[in-house]
Design a protein around this motif. Structure first.
Motif, PDB file in Angstrom:
ATOM      1  N   SER A  19      13.221   7.913  49.545  1.00 30.32           N
ATOM      2  CA  SER A  19      12.816   8.385  50.851  1.00 30.32           C
ATOM      3  C   SER A  19      12.285   9.868  50.840  1.00 30.32           C
ATOM      4  CB  SER A  19      14.002   8.164  51.969  1.00 30.32           C
ATOM      5  OG  SER A  19      13.554   8.622  53.277  1.00 30.32           O
ATOM      6  N   ALA A  20      13.014  10.561  50.187  1.00 33.47           N
ATOM      7  CA  ALA A  20      12.742  12.083  50.067  1.00 33.47           C
ATOM      8  C   ALA A  20      11.240  11.914  49.189  1.00 33.47           C
ATOM      9  CB  ALA A  20      13.735  12.737  49.455  1.00 33.47           C
ATOM     10  N   GLN A  23       8.258  11.472  51.369  1.00 41.37           N
ATOM     11  CA  GLN A  23       7.836  12.700  51.978  1.00 41.37           C
ATOM     12  C   GLN A  23       6.935  13.799  50.990  1.00 41.37           C
ATOM     13  OE1 GLN A  23       8.016  11.886  55.057  1.00 41.37           O
ATOM     14  NE2 GLN A  23       9.727  13.261  56.061  1.00 41.37           N
ATOM     15  N   LEU A  24       7.658  14.035  50.037  1.00 42.72           N
ATOM     16  CA  LEU A  24       6.948  14.874  49.000  1.00 42.72           C
ATOM     17  C   LEU A  24       5.576  14.376  48.352  1.00 42.72           C
ATOM     18  CD1 LEU A  24      10.267  15.897  47.308  1.00 42.72           C
ATOM     19  CD2 LEU A  24       8.953  17.399  48.952  1.00 42.72           C
ATOM     20  N   ARG A  26       3.460  12.536  49.801  1.00 40.92           N
ATOM     21  CA  ARG A  26       2.743  12.513  50.981  1.00 40.92           C
ATOM     22  C   ARG A  26       2.044  14.116  51.308  1.00 40.92           C
ATOM     23  NH1 ARG A  26       0.831   8.718  53.934  1.00 40.92           N
ATOM     24  NH2 ARG A  26       1.062   9.869  55.838  1.00 40.92           N
ATOM     25  N   ALA A  27       3.192  14.965  50.749  1.00 38.23           N
ATOM     26  CA  ALA A  27       2.727  16.522  50.778  1.00 38.23           C
ATOM     27  C   ALA A  27       1.940  16.810  49.409  1.00 38.23           C
ATOM     28  CB  ALA A  27       3.770  17.257  51.118  1.00 38.23           C
ATOM     29  N   TYR A  72       1.661   7.128  45.280  1.00 40.41           N
ATOM     30  CA  TYR A  72       1.495   8.471  45.319  1.00 40.41           C
ATOM     31  C   TYR A  72       1.379   9.112  44.040  1.00 40.41           C
ATOM     32  CZ  TYR A  72       2.132   7.768  50.304  1.00 40.41           C
ATOM     33  OH  TYR A  72       2.026   7.225  51.556  1.00 40.41           O
ATOM     34  N   ASN A 283      14.644  11.134  54.249  1.00 40.63           N
ATOM     35  CA  ASN A 283      13.343  11.956  55.093  1.00 40.63           C
ATOM     36  C   ASN A 283      13.796  13.250  55.104  1.00 40.63           C
ATOM     37  OD1 ASN A 283      11.950  12.004  57.787  1.00 40.63           O
ATOM     38  ND2 ASN A 283      11.162  10.353  56.691  1.00 40.63           N
ATOM     39  N   GLY A 286      13.728  15.340  52.113  1.00 41.17           N
ATOM     40  CA  GLY A 286      12.116  15.541  51.676  1.00 41.17           C
ATOM     41  C   GLY A 286      11.503  16.709  52.548  1.00 41.17           C
ATOM     42  N   ALA A 287      11.662  16.842  53.809  1.00 42.15           N
ATOM     43  CA  ALA A 287      10.901  17.754  54.762  1.00 42.15           C
ATOM     44  C   ALA A 287      11.799  18.967  54.370  1.00 42.15           C
ATOM     45  CB  ALA A 287      11.281  17.300  55.964  1.00 42.15           C
ATOM     46  N   HIS A 290      10.466  20.440  51.007  1.00 41.51           N
ATOM     47  CA  HIS A 290       8.917  20.758  51.229  1.00 41.51           C
ATOM     48  C   HIS A 290       8.955  22.481  51.880  1.00 41.51           C
ATOM     49  CE1 HIS A 290       4.856  20.513  52.860  1.00 41.51           C
ATOM     50  NE2 HIS A 290       4.804  20.930  51.567  1.00 41.51           N
TER      51      HIS A 290
END
Ligand SMILES: Cc1cc2nc3c(=O)[nH]c(=O)nc-3n(C[C@H](O)[C@H](O)[C@H](O)COP(=O)(O)OP(=O)(O)OC[C@H]3O[C@@H](n4cnc5c(N)ncnc54)[C@H](O)[C@@H]3O)c2cc1C
Length: 298
Positions: A19-20, A23-24, A26-27, A72, A283, A286-287, A290
């Motif tokens: 899940s983390a 997020q990463l 997608r960045a 990804y 989640n 991950g944010a 980032h």
């Protein structure tokens, strides 16, 4: 050793770690996931309580999650065990068999290992007929007879909850002696007390008592203790949070640990455990990672 420096190394590629990673990825961050494939729920055939995935094989949920995350292109996967983790001048180094991997940030999503009560026949029924989470596996017992095996007075919690899922017998098994108040509460919930100690668990969920009687149940609940599944948090000297049945890694609300740049999420970093909570925790991590890469210092 490769001198390539990943943005983040994630140790643990199950629900929280993936899940983390999502997020990463997608960045568009460069991530290495290291995972040895020993999910905590690998003993259960079905996972319950996670919206959209209720009743699905937990291995299928994990495999689908991994397939989506690996779409990804900046996410890399390494199957194996992370043996050591240490702080370096520029970030962190993690070793696997014969290899050293470098990163600017580190995430521990390594989960916990259950320490089961030492009762003959219990281990092989763990996740199949013996459980610890009523929300995960209580409903499927179809209101049949339920046995709660006491591990200490903490098992009072199980004994008082389980009547919502079926008629409950509390097997004290010499673990503690309920006091007058506890007896009153058990009585109010209609719980049957069994004081004769357990010899073994046989059949589906049959308890053979030391006096020879056999009590048959639709399912059993037992208090398991747990420990962190990997020694990495200890190696890094991270602060832990003590809980009655085991310690987890202490984090701030964005999942950063007591060491700047090291994050932790999922069962390894929260006392209440579920797939949904692990995914939510990942989640956040991950944010948080980032944000730390962009604005943080280590
Ligand atoms: C029998 C049982 C049944 C359950 N049923 C349910 C259910 O029905 N519904 C529900 O919501 N929850 C259920 N749970 C709880 C659920 O399994 C956990 O909450 C969830 O797995 C936590 O996810 P996680 O990603 O934090 O850790 P885990 O899923 O345990 O994953 C940790 C990962 O890290 C890896 N790892 C650890 N150390 C290292 C290392 N040093 N190097 C490389 N990899 C490492 C492990 O191999 C593993 O792949 C159940 C638990 C048990 C024990």
């Amino acid at each position: 050793m490769s001198d390539h420096i990943h943005d983040v190394i994630i140790v643990g590629g199950s629900y929280a770690g993936l899940s983390a990673a999502l997020q990463l990825g997608r960045a568009r961050r460069d991530v290495l996931i290291i995972d040895e494939g020993k999910r905590r729920n690998r003993f259960a055939a079905r996972s319950h309580g996670f919206l959209t995935q209720d009743g699905i094989d937990p291995a299928v949920i994990a495999a689908e999650a991994r397939a989506q995350v690996m779409e990804y292109p900046t996410i890399n996967w390494l199957a194996g065990r992370a043996e050591t983790a240490e702080r370096t001048e520029t970030g962190f180094a993690v070793t696997t068999a014969g290899q050293r991997h470098l990163s600017r940030r580190l995430l521990l999503a390594t989960g916990v290992r259950d320490i089961l009560p030492d009762i003959a026949g219990l281990e092989e029924r763990w996740g199949k007929a013996v459980f610890h989470c009523p929300y995960c596996h209580g409903y499927e017992l179809n209101q049949g007879q339920i046995g709660v095996i006491a591990g200490s007075d903490l098992s009072m919690h199980h004994a008082l909850m389980l009547p919502d899922w079926g008629p409950t017998t509390f097997l004290i098994n010499n673990a503690f002696e309920p006091d007058a108040e506890q007896l009153k509460n058990l009585d109010a919930r209609g719980v049957t007390l069994e004081r004769n100690p357990i010899e073994e668990i046989t059949g589906h969920a049959d308890i053979r008592l030391k006096d020879g009687r056999i009590l048959s149940f639709a399912g059993l609940f037992a208090l398991a203790r747990f420990e962190l599944a990997s020694p990495l948090a200890h190696q890094l000297g991270l602060q832990l949070e003590e809980n009655p049945v085991g310690s987890v890694i202490r984090t701030d609300p964005m999942k950063e640990t007591s060491m700047a740049g090291v994050f932790a999420c999922g069962d390894a970093a929260r006392p209440m455990a579920s797939v949904a909570l692990a995914v939510g925790d990942g989640n956040l991590a991950g944010a948080g990672l980032h944000r730390s890469l962009l604005f943080g210092a280590i």
